[in-house]
Design an enzyme around this catalytic site. Structure first.
Site, PDB file in Angstrom:
ATOM      1  N   ARG A  79       0.792  -1.215   0.000  1.00  0.00           N
ATOM      2  CA  ARG A  79       0.000   0.000   0.000  1.00  0.00           C
ATOM      3  C   ARG A  79       0.835   1.281   0.000  1.00  0.00           C
ATOM      4  O   ARG A  79       0.609   2.180  -0.812  1.00  0.00           O
ATOM      5  CB  ARG A  79      -0.929   0.058   1.227  1.00  0.00           C
ATOM      6  CG  ARG A  79      -2.188  -0.738   1.079  1.00  0.00           C
ATOM      7  CD  ARG A  79      -2.605  -1.321   2.404  1.00  0.00           C
ATOM      8  NE  ARG A  79      -1.671  -2.354   2.758  1.00  0.00           N
ATOM      9  CZ  ARG A  79      -1.797  -3.624   2.356  1.00  0.00           C
ATOM     10  NH1 ARG A  79      -2.846  -3.973   1.657  1.00  0.00           N
ATOM     11  NH2 ARG A  79      -0.882  -4.543   2.657  1.00  0.00           N
ATOM     12  N   THR A  80       1.796   1.375   0.916  1.00  0.00           N
ATOM     13  CA  THR A  80       2.519   2.639   1.061  1.00  0.00           C
ATOM     14  C   THR A  80       3.329   2.941  -0.197  1.00  0.00           C
ATOM     15  O   THR A  80       3.274   4.055  -0.731  1.00  0.00           O
ATOM     16  CB  THR A  80       3.436   2.586   2.300  1.00  0.00           C
ATOM     17  OG1 THR A  80       2.678   2.078   3.389  1.00  0.00           O
ATOM     18  CG2 THR A  80       3.973   3.959   2.646  1.00  0.00           C
ATOM     19  N   LYS A 108      26.018  -3.730  -1.663  1.00  0.00           N
ATOM     20  CA  LYS A 108      27.485  -3.606  -1.685  1.00  0.00           C
ATOM     21  C   LYS A 108      27.987  -2.937  -0.416  1.00  0.00           C
ATOM     22  O   LYS A 108      29.157  -2.614  -0.294  1.00  0.00           O
ATOM     23  CB  LYS A 108      27.921  -2.793  -2.903  1.00  0.00           C
ATOM     24  CG  LYS A 108      27.519  -3.390  -4.227  1.00  0.00           C
ATOM     25  CD  LYS A 108      27.873  -2.424  -5.359  1.00  0.00           C
ATOM     26  CE  LYS A 108      27.035  -2.706  -6.600  1.00  0.00           C
ATOM     27  NZ  LYS A 108      27.071  -1.574  -7.537  1.00  0.00           N
ATOM     28  N   ARG A 129      11.201   3.776   3.670  1.00  0.00           N
ATOM     29  CA  ARG A 129      10.803   2.779   4.681  1.00  0.00           C
ATOM     30  C   ARG A 129      12.060   1.973   5.023  1.00  0.00           C
ATOM     31  O   ARG A 129      12.789   1.539   4.133  1.00  0.00           O
ATOM     32  CB  ARG A 129       9.723   1.850   4.163  1.00  0.00           C
ATOM     33  CG  ARG A 129       9.468   0.708   5.166  1.00  0.00           C
ATOM     34  CD  ARG A 129       8.274  -0.136   4.831  1.00  0.00           C
ATOM     35  NE  ARG A 129       7.029   0.590   5.083  1.00  0.00           N
ATOM     36  CZ  ARG A 129       5.829   0.043   4.974  1.00  0.00           C
ATOM     37  NH1 ARG A 129       5.707  -1.231   4.617  1.00  0.00           N
ATOM     38  NH2 ARG A 129       4.746   0.754   5.203  1.00  0.00           N
ATOM     39  N   HIS A 157       4.854   5.622  11.731  1.00  0.00           N
ATOM     40  CA  HIS A 157       4.387   5.525  10.346  1.00  0.00           C
ATOM     41  C   HIS A 157       3.461   6.735  10.167  1.00  0.00           C
ATOM     42  O   HIS A 157       2.238   6.587  10.111  1.00  0.00           O
ATOM     43  CB  HIS A 157       3.644   4.192  10.169  1.00  0.00           C
ATOM     44  CG  HIS A 157       3.411   3.787   8.746  1.00  0.00           C
ATOM     45  ND1 HIS A 157       3.605   4.623   7.664  1.00  0.00           N
ATOM     46  CD2 HIS A 157       2.981   2.601   8.213  1.00  0.00           C
ATOM     47  CE1 HIS A 157       3.302   3.981   6.551  1.00  0.00           C
ATOM     48  NE2 HIS A 157       2.927   2.756   6.856  1.00  0.00           N
TER      49      HIS A 157
HETATM   50  N1   CP Z   1      -0.378  -0.139   5.904  1.00  0.00           N
HETATM   51  C1   CP Z   1       0.824  -0.374   5.345  1.00  0.00           C
HETATM   52  O1   CP Z   1       1.858   0.265   5.692  1.00  0.00           O
HETATM   53  O2   CP Z   1       0.806  -1.297   4.346  1.00  0.00           O
HETATM   54  P1   CP Z   1       2.065  -1.763   3.503  1.00  0.00           P
HETATM   55  O3   CP Z   1       3.012  -2.437   4.450  1.00  0.00           O
HETATM   56  O4   CP Z   1       1.530  -2.683   2.443  1.00  0.00           O
HETATM   57  O5   CP Z   1       2.725  -0.533   2.922  1.00  0.00           O
END
Ligand code: CP
Length: 330
Positions: A79-80, A108, A129, A157
């Site tokens: 999603r993100t 590397k 991320r 998040h």
């Molecule tokens: N909600 C969320 O962060 O989903 P993903 O891990 O798929 O990005």
């Protein structure tokens, strides 16, 4: 003749005349929900709502034409990563996707600071991320272009919390006065940490439902208590379900249990079924950051109160708003 070009070590990206450089987020990193106040949230939600309407009307438009997003994911995401990509592309910009760092120079041994310093040479904004708490803050220390935290380990998040709050706002019309019940893995779930912090900006009541092993962190509980928000912890949903306006479910992570017998014994207590929904209010919503494994029965998906797929869709508009804001176009 003096040229109006920002200094090389400035966070401010180059922008043509007429852009919204007075926006509170222009050129800023988005690292933690602690950066936001109520005024910011109202502003972000207004912009996100406009994005929603624009997408419904025209699909995509050229607000960020010529801008480039580097999407740097050291952990899996559906999603993100894809909603940031769609957000940038719907705004006419483009994306450098590094969604599997094993195909990058990270393998590397390249450090995070060097990786972001490289990517910012090619991009105007970086979405990151990473499995380590504090990684986005570290990246932001080295980057001159804005860094957006897309999840730093069990830390925060923030863009998820913004879309969660936007979901509540859009679905229930308000946030003040609501009872929000967070259920599942409240210890390791970064989405609930960020959301609980954001909710302290509103007049809400917070319930925490989890097994002891996965209870809400006591430091965070104390931090929230200091804001005057009413909070209570439970091991079962039954005592609070009937009063709940927002039931926010997270995955109880099997891998966190040392003894799988404990997991088997507990997991049934945290599954939302159609039976659960019979005891819930008529006007309430069930949310989940997804991915779901077994904690919400698929039969619940048909219930109009099941908001988790709409919640995921709202993410695109929040991320469109954030990209436009940090790039001075909102
Ligand atoms: N909600 C969320 O962060 O989903 P993903 O891990 O798929 O990005």
């Amino acid at each position: 003749m003096t040229k109006n070009i920002p200094p090389i070590n400035s966070k401010i990206p180059h922008l043509p005349f007429g852009d919204h450089q007075d926006s509170p987020f222009y050129g800023r990193d988005i690292i933690s929900v602690k950066q936001f106040n109520r005024e910011h949230l109202d502003y972000i939600f207004d912009v996100a709502h406009e994005m929603y309407e624009m997408v419904a009307r025209v699909g995509s438009f050229d607000l960020l034409k010529g801008k480039i997003l580097a999407s740097l994911f050291y952990e899996p995401s559906t999603r993100t990563s894809s909603s940031f990509t769609s957000a940038m592309e719907r705004l006419g910009g483009s994306v450098i996707p590094i969604n599997n760092v094993s195909y990058s120079s990270v393998t590397k041994g390249e450090s995070l600071p060097d990786t972001v310093r490289t990517l910012e040479a090619y991009a105007d904004v970086i979405v990151l991320r990473h499995p380590e708490v504090g990684s986005s803050a570290l990246a932001a220390k080295y980057a001159r272009k804005p860094i957006i935290n897309a999840g730093d380990g069990i830390g925060e998040h923030p863009t998820q919390a913004l879309l969660d709050l936007f979901t509540i706002h859009e679905e229930l019309g308000q946030v003040d006065g609501l009872t929000v019940t967070l259920m599942g893995d409240l210890k390791y779930g970064r989405t609930v940490h960020s959301l609980a912090r954001l909710l302290t900006l509103y007049d809400v009541k917070l319930n925490y439902v989890s097994p002891d092993l996965l209870s809400f962190p006591s430091e965070l509980f104390d931090e929230i208590a200091a804001t005057g928000i009413s909070q209570a912890s439970y091991q079962s949903l039954s005592p609070v379900l009937a009063d709940t306006d927002v039931l926010y479910v997270t995955r109880v992570q099997k891998e966190r249990f040392e003894d799988p017998v404990n997991h088997e014994a507990l997991k049934g207590a945290y599954v939302v079924t159609t039976d659960t929904m019979t005891d819930a209010k008529e006007k309430m919503i069930v949310m989940h950051p997804l991915p779901r494994v077994w904690e919400i029965d698929m039969a619940v998906d048909e219930d109009p109160r099941a908001a988790y797929f709409r919640q995921m869709a709202y993410g695109q508009y929040i991320r469109m708003a954030l990209l436009a804001m940090v790039l001075g176009k909102a």
